[in-house]
Design a protein around this motif. Structure first.
Motif, short mmCIF file in Angstrom:
data_model
loop_
_atom_site.label_atom_id
_atom_site.label_comp_id
_atom_site.label_asym_id
_atom_site.label_seq_id
_atom_site.Cartn_x
_atom_site.Cartn_y
_atom_site.Cartn_z
N ALA A 44 12.82 -1.07 0.42
CA ALA A 44 11.60 -0.27 0.66
C ALA A 44 10.41 -1.10 0.19
N HIS A 45 9.21 -0.77 0.67
CA HIS A 45 8.05 -1.58 0.26
C HIS A 45 7.18 -0.85 -0.76
N LEU A 46 6.60 -1.67 -1.66
CA LEU A 46 5.84 -1.15 -2.80
C LEU A 46 4.42 -0.72 -2.42
N ALA A 101 3.74 8.45 1.33
CA ALA A 101 5.18 8.61 1.63
C ALA A 101 5.69 7.33 2.29
N ASP A 102 4.80 6.62 2.98
CA ASP A 102 5.07 5.29 3.52
C ASP A 102 4.64 4.27 2.47
N ASP A 103 5.45 3.82 1.51
CA ASP A 103 6.87 3.96 1.63
C ASP A 103 7.49 4.46 0.32
N LYS A 104 6.68 5.25 -0.45
CA LYS A 104 7.21 5.69 -1.74
C LYS A 104 8.33 6.71 -1.57
N ASP A 131 3.46 -5.85 -0.13
CA ASP A 131 2.62 -6.21 1.02
C ASP A 131 3.29 -6.16 2.38
N GLU A 132 4.02 -5.09 2.63
CA GLU A 132 4.55 -4.90 3.99
C GLU A 132 3.41 -4.61 4.95
N GLU A 133 2.43 -3.82 4.47
CA GLU A 133 1.36 -3.36 5.36
C GLU A 133 0.42 -4.47 5.78
N THR A 134 0.24 -5.49 4.92
CA THR A 134 -0.64 -6.59 5.29
C THR A 134 0.12 -7.69 6.03
N LEU A 176 14.41 1.75 4.24
CA LEU A 176 14.06 3.18 4.27
C LEU A 176 12.56 3.23 4.43
N ASP A 177 12.12 3.20 5.67
CA ASP A 177 10.68 3.08 5.95
C ASP A 177 10.34 3.77 7.27
N GLY A 178 11.16 4.75 7.66
CA GLY A 178 10.93 5.43 8.93
C GLY A 178 10.31 6.80 8.73
ZN LIG Z 1 6.15 1.45 5.77
#
Ligand SMILES: [Zn+2]
Length: 430
Positions: free
Chosen positions: A100-102, A156-159, A190-193, A213-215
Protein backbone atom coordinates in the motif's frame (compact mmCIF):
# COMPACT_ATOMS: atom_id res chain seq x y z
CA UNK A 1 -11.08 -24.92 9.65
CA UNK A 2 -9.24 -27.89 8.30
CA UNK A 3 -5.62 -28.23 7.40
CA UNK A 4 -4.55 -30.19 4.38
CA UNK A 5 -0.91 -30.28 3.40
CA UNK A 6 -0.43 -27.27 5.67
CA UNK A 7 -3.04 -25.22 3.86
CA UNK A 8 -6.01 -23.58 5.55
CA UNK A 9 -9.30 -24.24 3.77
CA UNK A 10 -12.59 -22.42 4.29
CA UNK A 11 -13.30 -19.17 6.17
CA UNK A 12 -10.63 -18.31 8.72
CA UNK A 13 -12.51 -15.75 10.78
CA UNK A 14 -15.56 -16.31 13.00
CA UNK A 15 -18.25 -13.71 13.89
CA UNK A 16 -16.69 -12.52 17.14
CA UNK A 17 -13.31 -12.13 15.50
CA UNK A 18 -14.91 -10.31 12.60
CA UNK A 19 -16.47 -7.71 14.93
CA UNK A 20 -13.07 -7.17 16.59
CA UNK A 21 -11.38 -6.91 13.20
CA UNK A 22 -13.91 -4.31 12.04
CA UNK A 23 -13.25 -2.19 15.11
CA UNK A 24 -9.47 -2.56 14.69
CA UNK A 25 -9.72 -1.48 11.04
CA UNK A 26 -11.75 1.61 11.91
CA UNK A 27 -9.43 2.59 14.76
CA UNK A 28 -6.33 2.19 12.57
CA UNK A 29 -7.84 3.95 9.57
CA UNK A 30 -8.93 7.00 11.58
CA UNK A 31 -5.53 7.24 13.27
CA UNK A 32 -3.63 7.03 9.95
CA UNK A 33 -6.03 9.43 8.17
CA UNK A 34 -5.17 12.21 10.66
CA UNK A 35 -1.48 12.20 9.64
CA UNK A 36 -0.72 14.74 6.92
CA UNK A 37 0.93 12.68 4.17
CA UNK A 38 0.01 14.66 1.02
CA UNK A 39 2.77 14.19 -1.53
CA UNK A 40 4.17 17.24 -3.30
CA UNK A 41 4.78 16.98 -7.06
CA UNK A 42 6.88 20.17 -6.85
CA UNK A 43 9.64 18.52 -4.82
CA UNK A 44 12.35 16.34 -6.30
CA UNK A 45 13.41 14.18 -3.34
CA UNK A 46 11.70 10.90 -2.31
CA UNK A 47 9.60 11.08 -0.22
CA UNK A 48 8.29 14.49 -1.20
CA UNK A 49 6.77 15.21 2.23
CA UNK A 50 7.79 14.77 5.89
CA UNK A 51 4.43 13.31 6.89
CA UNK A 52 5.19 10.13 4.98
CA UNK A 53 8.15 9.54 7.30
CA UNK A 54 5.88 10.12 10.30
CA UNK A 55 3.38 7.50 9.09
CA UNK A 56 6.14 5.02 8.18
CA UNK A 57 7.72 5.36 11.65
CA UNK A 58 4.33 4.94 13.31
CA UNK A 59 3.75 1.73 11.33
CA UNK A 60 7.23 0.52 12.22
CA UNK A 61 6.46 1.01 15.93
CA UNK A 62 3.14 -0.77 15.48
CA UNK A 63 4.87 -3.75 13.85
CA UNK A 64 7.46 -3.83 16.63
CA UNK A 65 4.65 -3.99 19.21
CA UNK A 66 3.17 -6.94 17.27
CA UNK A 67 6.55 -8.70 17.26
CA UNK A 68 6.94 -8.24 13.48
CA UNK A 69 10.38 -7.23 12.16
CA UNK A 70 10.52 -4.36 9.71
CA UNK A 71 13.08 -2.30 7.86
CA UNK A 72 12.75 1.37 6.85
CA UNK A 73 14.94 2.35 3.90
CA UNK A 74 16.55 5.68 3.08
CA UNK A 75 13.77 6.70 0.72
CA UNK A 76 10.97 5.81 3.17
CA UNK A 77 10.16 2.31 1.98
CA UNK A 78 8.94 0.23 4.91
CA UNK A 79 9.15 -3.54 4.52
CA UNK A 80 7.82 -5.78 7.33
CA UNK A 81 8.29 -9.54 7.19
CA UNK A 82 6.30 -12.37 8.74
CA UNK A 83 8.13 -15.69 8.41
CA UNK A 84 6.36 -18.86 7.32
CA UNK A 85 4.79 -20.80 10.19
CA UNK A 86 4.29 -24.00 8.19
CA UNK A 87 5.23 -27.16 10.01
CA UNK A 88 8.63 -28.71 9.25
CA UNK A 89 8.57 -31.06 6.28
CA UNK A 90 6.24 -28.93 4.16
CA UNK A 91 8.09 -27.08 1.39
CA UNK A 92 8.12 -23.35 2.07
CA UNK A 93 6.05 -21.61 -0.64
CA UNK A 94 6.98 -18.45 -2.49
CA UNK A 95 7.01 -15.15 -0.60
CA UNK A 96 3.78 -13.17 -1.03
CA UNK A 97 3.78 -9.38 -0.76
CA UNK A 98 0.99 -6.99 0.21
CA UNK A 99 1.57 -3.40 -0.74
CA UNK A 100 0.00 0.00 0.00
CA UNK A 101 1.22 3.57 -0.44
CA UNK A 102 1.94 6.05 2.34
CA UNK A 103 1.11 9.29 0.54
CA UNK A 104 -2.21 10.88 -0.31
CA UNK A 105 -2.94 12.99 -3.37
CA UNK A 106 -1.65 16.57 -3.34
CA UNK A 107 -4.55 17.69 -5.60
CA UNK A 108 -6.87 18.36 -2.64
CA UNK A 109 -5.92 19.65 0.87
CA UNK A 110 -4.84 16.74 3.09
CA UNK A 111 -3.83 18.52 6.32
CA UNK A 112 -5.96 18.29 9.48
CA UNK A 113 -8.22 15.56 8.12
CA UNK A 114 -11.15 15.12 10.52
CA UNK A 115 -12.69 11.71 9.86
CA UNK A 116 -16.42 11.47 10.63
CA UNK A 117 -17.88 8.01 11.27
CA UNK A 118 -21.54 7.45 10.36
CA UNK A 119 -23.01 4.20 11.69
CA UNK A 120 -26.15 2.73 10.16
CA UNK A 121 -26.08 5.22 7.25
CA UNK A 122 -29.63 6.19 6.20
CA UNK A 123 -28.97 6.65 2.46
CA UNK A 124 -29.58 10.42 2.32
CA UNK A 125 -27.05 12.86 0.79
CA UNK A 126 -24.54 14.15 3.35
CA UNK A 127 -23.84 17.89 3.06
CA UNK A 128 -20.40 18.86 4.35
CA UNK A 129 -18.69 22.25 4.76
CA UNK A 130 -18.31 24.49 1.69
CA UNK A 131 -21.36 22.80 0.14
CA UNK A 132 -19.48 19.57 -0.58
CA UNK A 133 -22.09 16.82 -0.90
CA UNK A 134 -21.64 13.07 -0.66
CA UNK A 135 -24.24 10.89 -2.31
CA UNK A 136 -23.17 7.42 -1.24
CA UNK A 137 -24.22 4.46 -3.32
CA UNK A 138 -27.27 2.41 -2.41
CA UNK A 139 -25.03 -0.45 -1.25
CA UNK A 140 -23.96 1.70 1.76
CA UNK A 141 -27.42 1.97 3.37
CA UNK A 142 -27.50 0.50 6.87
CA UNK A 143 -23.69 0.23 6.94
CA UNK A 144 -20.83 2.30 8.38
CA UNK A 145 -19.26 5.02 6.28
CA UNK A 146 -16.36 7.37 7.02
CA UNK A 147 -15.92 10.77 5.38
CA UNK A 148 -14.01 14.01 6.02
CA UNK A 149 -15.56 17.41 6.83
CA UNK A 150 -15.58 18.87 3.31
CA UNK A 151 -12.38 20.92 3.65
CA UNK A 152 -9.98 18.04 2.93
CA UNK A 153 -9.79 14.66 1.25
CA UNK A 154 -10.27 11.63 3.51
CA UNK A 155 -7.16 9.71 2.44
CA UNK A 156 -8.79 6.29 2.10
CA UNK A 157 -6.48 6.23 -0.96
CA UNK A 158 -4.45 4.61 0.40
CA UNK A 159 -4.71 4.57 4.19
CA UNK A 160 -7.60 2.14 3.91
CA UNK A 161 -5.14 -0.22 2.17
CA UNK A 162 -2.58 0.32 4.95
CA UNK A 163 -5.21 -0.36 7.65
CA UNK A 164 -6.26 -3.58 5.87
CA UNK A 165 -2.68 -4.88 5.63
CA UNK A 166 -1.66 -3.99 9.21
CA UNK A 167 -4.91 -5.42 10.64
CA UNK A 168 -4.49 -8.62 8.61
CA UNK A 169 -0.90 -8.92 9.89
CA UNK A 170 -2.00 -8.39 13.51
CA UNK A 171 -4.69 -11.05 13.06
CA UNK A 172 -2.27 -13.55 11.51
CA UNK A 173 0.38 -13.22 14.20
CA UNK A 174 -2.29 -13.70 16.88
CA UNK A 175 -3.40 -16.99 15.31
CA UNK A 176 -0.54 -19.44 14.89
CA UNK A 177 -3.06 -22.11 13.85
CA UNK A 178 -3.53 -20.23 10.55
CA UNK A 179 -0.66 -21.51 8.44
CA UNK A 180 0.95 -19.31 5.83
CA UNK A 181 4.10 -18.97 3.78
CA UNK A 182 6.57 -16.07 4.11
CA UNK A 183 4.86 -12.68 3.87
CA UNK A 184 6.17 -9.22 3.06
CA UNK A 185 4.21 -6.08 3.90
CA UNK A 186 5.48 -3.23 1.79
CA UNK A 187 4.64 0.46 2.23
CA UNK A 188 5.81 2.79 -0.53
CA UNK A 189 6.16 6.60 -0.67
CA UNK A 190 4.96 8.93 -3.41
CA UNK A 191 2.67 6.73 -5.46
CA UNK A 192 0.59 9.78 -6.36
CA UNK A 193 3.51 11.79 -7.75
CA UNK A 194 4.96 8.78 -9.59
CA UNK A 195 8.28 9.48 -7.80
CA UNK A 196 8.11 6.44 -5.54
CA UNK A 197 8.78 3.38 -7.60
CA UNK A 198 11.98 4.54 -9.34
CA UNK A 199 13.60 4.21 -5.88
CA UNK A 200 11.90 0.86 -5.15
CA UNK A 201 14.43 -1.32 -3.28
CA UNK A 202 13.98 -4.27 -5.66
CA UNK A 203 16.97 -6.11 -4.19
CA UNK A 204 15.37 -6.21 -0.74
CA UNK A 205 12.01 -7.56 -1.91
CA UNK A 206 11.75 -11.33 -1.89
CA UNK A 207 8.11 -11.56 -3.03
CA UNK A 208 7.51 -13.25 -6.35
CA UNK A 209 3.85 -12.26 -6.28
CA UNK A 210 2.35 -9.10 -4.75
CA UNK A 211 -1.09 -7.69 -4.15
CA UNK A 212 -1.60 -3.93 -3.92
CA UNK A 213 -4.50 -2.79 -1.74
CA UNK A 214 -5.20 0.42 -3.59
CA UNK A 215 -8.52 -0.10 -5.37
CA UNK A 216 -12.04 1.25 -4.97
CA UNK A 217 -15.47 -0.24 -4.33
CA UNK A 218 -15.93 -3.64 -2.70
CA UNK A 219 -15.17 -6.63 -4.91
CA UNK A 220 -13.24 -4.72 -7.59
CA UNK A 221 -10.10 -6.46 -8.74
CA UNK A 222 -7.72 -4.88 -11.22
CA UNK A 223 -5.38 -7.04 -13.25
CA UNK A 224 -5.28 -4.89 -16.33
CA UNK A 225 -4.16 -1.33 -17.00
CA UNK A 226 -3.32 0.78 -20.04
CA UNK A 227 -0.22 0.44 -22.16
CA UNK A 228 1.12 4.00 -22.10
CA UNK A 229 3.41 6.02 -24.36
CA UNK A 230 4.54 9.61 -24.08
CA UNK A 231 5.20 11.29 -27.44
CA UNK A 232 7.25 14.47 -28.04
CA UNK A 233 6.53 16.04 -31.41
CA UNK A 234 8.96 18.71 -32.64
CA UNK A 235 8.07 21.09 -35.48
CA UNK A 236 10.82 23.03 -37.24
CA UNK A 237 9.87 25.95 -39.48
CA UNK A 238 11.68 28.92 -41.01
CA UNK A 239 11.29 32.37 -39.46
CA UNK A 240 11.39 35.76 -41.17
CA UNK A 241 9.85 39.22 -40.62
CA UNK A 242 6.12 38.80 -41.40
CA UNK A 243 6.25 41.85 -43.68
CA UNK A 244 8.70 40.12 -46.00
CA UNK A 245 7.49 36.56 -45.45
CA UNK A 246 5.66 35.75 -48.67
CA UNK A 247 6.84 32.39 -50.00
CA UNK A 248 9.54 32.15 -47.30
CA UNK A 249 7.96 31.80 -43.85
CA UNK A 250 7.30 28.26 -42.64
CA UNK A 251 5.28 28.80 -39.45
CA UNK A 252 6.10 26.04 -36.93
CA UNK A 253 3.34 27.17 -34.52
CA UNK A 254 0.80 26.76 -37.32
CA UNK A 255 2.23 23.36 -38.25
CA UNK A 256 1.68 22.28 -34.65
CA UNK A 257 -1.92 23.53 -34.74
CA UNK A 258 -2.56 21.52 -37.93
CA UNK A 259 -1.05 18.44 -36.33
CA UNK A 260 -3.24 18.80 -33.22
CA UNK A 261 -6.49 18.96 -35.20
CA UNK A 262 -5.55 15.74 -36.99
CA UNK A 263 -5.78 13.84 -33.66
CA UNK A 264 -9.14 12.04 -33.94
CA UNK A 265 -11.67 13.63 -31.59
CA UNK A 266 -13.44 10.27 -31.39
CA UNK A 267 -10.29 8.86 -29.80
CA UNK A 268 -9.79 11.52 -27.11
CA UNK A 269 -10.10 10.91 -23.35
CA UNK A 270 -13.33 12.92 -23.28
CA UNK A 271 -14.90 10.73 -25.96
CA UNK A 272 -13.89 7.31 -24.63
CA UNK A 273 -14.35 5.00 -21.67
CA UNK A 274 -14.31 1.31 -20.82
CA UNK A 275 -11.75 -0.54 -22.91
CA UNK A 276 -11.26 2.10 -25.60
CA UNK A 277 -7.87 3.83 -25.83
CA UNK A 278 -7.03 7.42 -26.78
CA UNK A 279 -4.62 10.14 -27.89
CA UNK A 280 -4.43 13.20 -25.63
CA UNK A 281 -2.68 16.47 -26.40
CA UNK A 282 -1.12 17.50 -23.07
CA UNK A 283 0.85 20.58 -24.01
CA UNK A 284 1.59 22.71 -27.06
CA UNK A 285 3.94 25.66 -27.37
CA UNK A 286 6.13 27.38 -29.90
CA UNK A 287 6.68 30.18 -32.40
CA UNK A 288 7.55 30.58 -36.09
CA UNK A 289 10.90 28.87 -35.86
CA UNK A 290 10.05 25.86 -33.74
CA UNK A 291 7.18 24.35 -31.78
CA UNK A 292 6.65 21.28 -29.64
CA UNK A 293 3.78 19.19 -28.41
CA UNK A 294 3.42 16.55 -25.76
CA UNK A 295 0.91 13.83 -26.54
CA UNK A 296 0.06 10.75 -24.51
CA UNK A 297 -1.21 7.58 -26.16
CA UNK A 298 -3.08 4.89 -24.22
CA UNK A 299 -4.59 1.51 -25.07
CA UNK A 300 -5.17 -1.83 -23.35
CA UNK A 301 -3.75 -3.61 -26.41
CA UNK A 302 -0.22 -3.13 -27.72
CA UNK A 303 -1.68 -3.30 -31.24
CA UNK A 304 -3.85 -0.26 -30.36
CA UNK A 305 -0.74 1.66 -29.30
CA UNK A 306 1.15 0.64 -32.44
CA UNK A 307 -1.73 1.75 -34.66
CA UNK A 308 -1.83 5.18 -33.01
CA UNK A 309 1.96 5.67 -33.13
CA UNK A 310 1.90 4.80 -36.85
CA UNK A 311 -0.94 7.30 -37.32
CA UNK A 312 1.11 10.05 -35.60
CA UNK A 313 3.95 9.39 -38.08
CA UNK A 314 1.56 9.69 -41.02
CA UNK A 315 0.08 12.93 -39.58
CA UNK A 316 3.66 14.24 -39.38
CA UNK A 317 4.27 13.47 -43.08
CA UNK A 318 0.94 15.10 -43.98
CA UNK A 319 1.88 18.30 -42.10
CA UNK A 320 5.29 18.35 -43.82
CA UNK A 321 3.52 18.03 -47.19
CA UNK A 322 1.21 20.94 -46.33
CA UNK A 323 4.11 23.14 -45.13
CA UNK A 324 6.94 22.73 -47.69
CA UNK A 325 10.33 23.20 -46.06
CA UNK A 326 8.96 22.38 -42.58
CA UNK A 327 10.02 19.33 -40.61
CA UNK A 328 8.12 17.23 -38.04
CA UNK A 329 9.84 14.68 -35.77
CA UNK A 330 7.81 12.24 -33.66
CA UNK A 331 9.64 10.74 -30.68
CA UNK A 332 7.62 8.10 -28.78
CA UNK A 333 8.74 6.50 -25.50
CA UNK A 334 6.95 3.87 -23.42
CA UNK A 335 5.83 4.99 -19.93
CA UNK A 336 4.40 1.67 -18.69
CA UNK A 337 2.78 -1.48 -20.01
CA UNK A 338 -0.41 -3.37 -19.30
CA UNK A 339 0.34 -5.61 -16.30
CA UNK A 340 -2.08 -8.25 -17.61
CA UNK A 341 0.57 -10.05 -19.67
CA UNK A 342 2.78 -10.67 -16.62
CA UNK A 343 -0.17 -11.70 -14.43
CA UNK A 344 -1.52 -14.06 -17.09
CA UNK A 345 1.90 -15.69 -17.39
CA UNK A 346 1.10 -17.08 -13.91
CA UNK A 347 -2.51 -18.30 -14.28
CA UNK A 348 -2.38 -19.98 -10.85
CA UNK A 349 -2.39 -16.50 -9.28
CA UNK A 350 -5.89 -15.82 -10.60
CA UNK A 351 -7.03 -19.21 -9.32
CA UNK A 352 -5.52 -18.35 -5.94
CA UNK A 353 -7.41 -15.05 -5.83
CA UNK A 354 -10.70 -16.63 -6.89
CA UNK A 355 -10.42 -19.38 -4.27
CA UNK A 356 -9.45 -16.91 -1.54
CA UNK A 357 -12.34 -14.61 -2.50
CA UNK A 358 -14.75 -17.57 -2.37
CA UNK A 359 -13.58 -18.48 1.13
CA UNK A 360 -13.71 -14.80 2.25
CA UNK A 361 -17.25 -14.39 0.89
CA UNK A 362 -16.20 -11.71 -1.62
CA UNK A 363 -17.82 -11.42 -5.07
CA UNK A 364 -15.04 -10.30 -7.40
CA UNK A 365 -15.57 -7.95 -10.34
CA UNK A 366 -12.67 -7.53 -12.77
CA UNK A 367 -12.18 -3.88 -13.66
CA UNK A 368 -9.71 -2.52 -16.25
CA UNK A 369 -7.78 0.52 -14.94
CA UNK A 370 -7.79 3.48 -17.34
CA UNK A 371 -4.39 4.57 -16.08
CA UNK A 372 -1.24 3.10 -14.60
CA UNK A 373 -0.76 1.50 -11.21
CA UNK A 374 2.16 0.57 -9.02
CA UNK A 375 1.23 -2.95 -10.12
CA UNK A 376 2.21 -2.09 -13.69
CA UNK A 377 5.68 -1.01 -12.57
CA UNK A 378 6.11 -4.07 -10.37
CA UNK A 379 5.02 -6.26 -13.30
CA UNK A 380 7.86 -4.70 -15.30
CA UNK A 381 10.20 -5.80 -12.50
CA UNK A 382 8.83 -9.32 -12.97
CA UNK A 383 6.46 -9.33 -9.98
CA UNK A 384 2.84 -9.97 -11.01
CA UNK A 385 0.74 -7.59 -8.88
CA UNK A 386 -3.06 -7.52 -9.04
CA UNK A 387 -4.78 -4.59 -7.28
CA UNK A 388 -7.45 -5.29 -4.66
CA UNK A 389 -10.33 -2.98 -3.63
CA UNK A 390 -10.22 -1.12 -0.29
CA UNK A 391 -13.78 0.20 -0.07
CA UNK A 392 -12.84 3.84 -0.75
CA UNK A 393 -14.87 5.97 -3.19
CA UNK A 394 -14.50 9.41 -4.82
CA UNK A 395 -10.70 9.30 -4.45
CA UNK A 396 -8.76 12.60 -4.71
CA UNK A 397 -11.74 14.73 -3.72
CA UNK A 398 -13.30 16.44 -0.69
CA UNK A 399 -16.25 14.07 -1.04
CA UNK A 400 -14.05 10.99 -0.64
CA UNK A 401 -15.64 8.36 1.61
CA UNK A 402 -15.02 4.84 2.81
CA UNK A 403 -17.44 1.96 3.32
CA UNK A 404 -16.13 0.13 6.40
CA UNK A 405 -17.82 -3.16 5.47
CA UNK A 406 -15.93 -3.16 2.14
CA UNK A 407 -12.66 -2.48 3.96
CA UNK A 408 -13.45 -5.41 6.24
CA UNK A 409 -14.02 -7.60 3.17
CA UNK A 410 -10.64 -6.44 1.76
CA UNK A 411 -8.98 -7.39 5.05
CA UNK A 412 -10.69 -10.81 5.08
CA UNK A 413 -9.48 -11.37 1.50
CA UNK A 414 -5.93 -10.35 2.50
CA UNK A 415 -5.92 -12.86 5.37
CA UNK A 416 -7.32 -15.57 3.13
CA UNK A 417 -4.73 -14.84 0.39
CA UNK A 418 -1.91 -14.90 2.94
CA UNK A 419 -3.04 -18.35 4.05
CA UNK A 420 -3.54 -19.69 0.50
CA UNK A 421 -0.39 -21.18 -0.87
CA UNK A 422 -1.54 -24.48 -2.33
CA UNK A 423 -0.58 -23.41 -5.85
CA UNK A 424 2.89 -22.50 -4.70
CA UNK A 425 3.19 -25.85 -2.91
CA UNK A 426 2.12 -27.64 -6.07
CA UNK A 427 4.68 -25.71 -8.07
CA UNK A 428 7.46 -26.48 -5.58
CA UNK A 429 6.47 -30.15 -5.53
CA UNK A 430 6.62 -30.50 -9.31
ZN1 LIG B 1 -3.81 4.96 -4.44
Amino acid sequence: MNLKNGECRGPLIDCTEEAALKYALLERFVRYAKIWTSSDPGRAETPTSAGQWELARLLQAEFAALGIDSELSGHCYLIARIPSNLPPGIPVPETTGFLAHLDTSGDVPGKDVKPVVVDNYDGRPIVLRDGVTIEPAADAVGKTIVHADGTTLLGADDKAGIAAIVSAAAFLVSRDDIKHGPLELIFTPDEETGRGLPEFPREKVKSTVCFTLDGGAGGELEIECFNAYGVDVTFTGSAIHPGAARGILVNAALMAAHFAVMLPRTESPEATDGRYGFYCLMDSSGSHESARQKIIVRDFLRSGIERRLAALESFARAVEAAFPGGRVVVDAKPSYYNMKEVIESRPEILTRIEEAAGAAGVDLRFKPVRGGTDGARLAEMGIPTPNIFTGGRNFHSRSEWLLLEDLLAACRLTIQLAASHRQALKKDAS
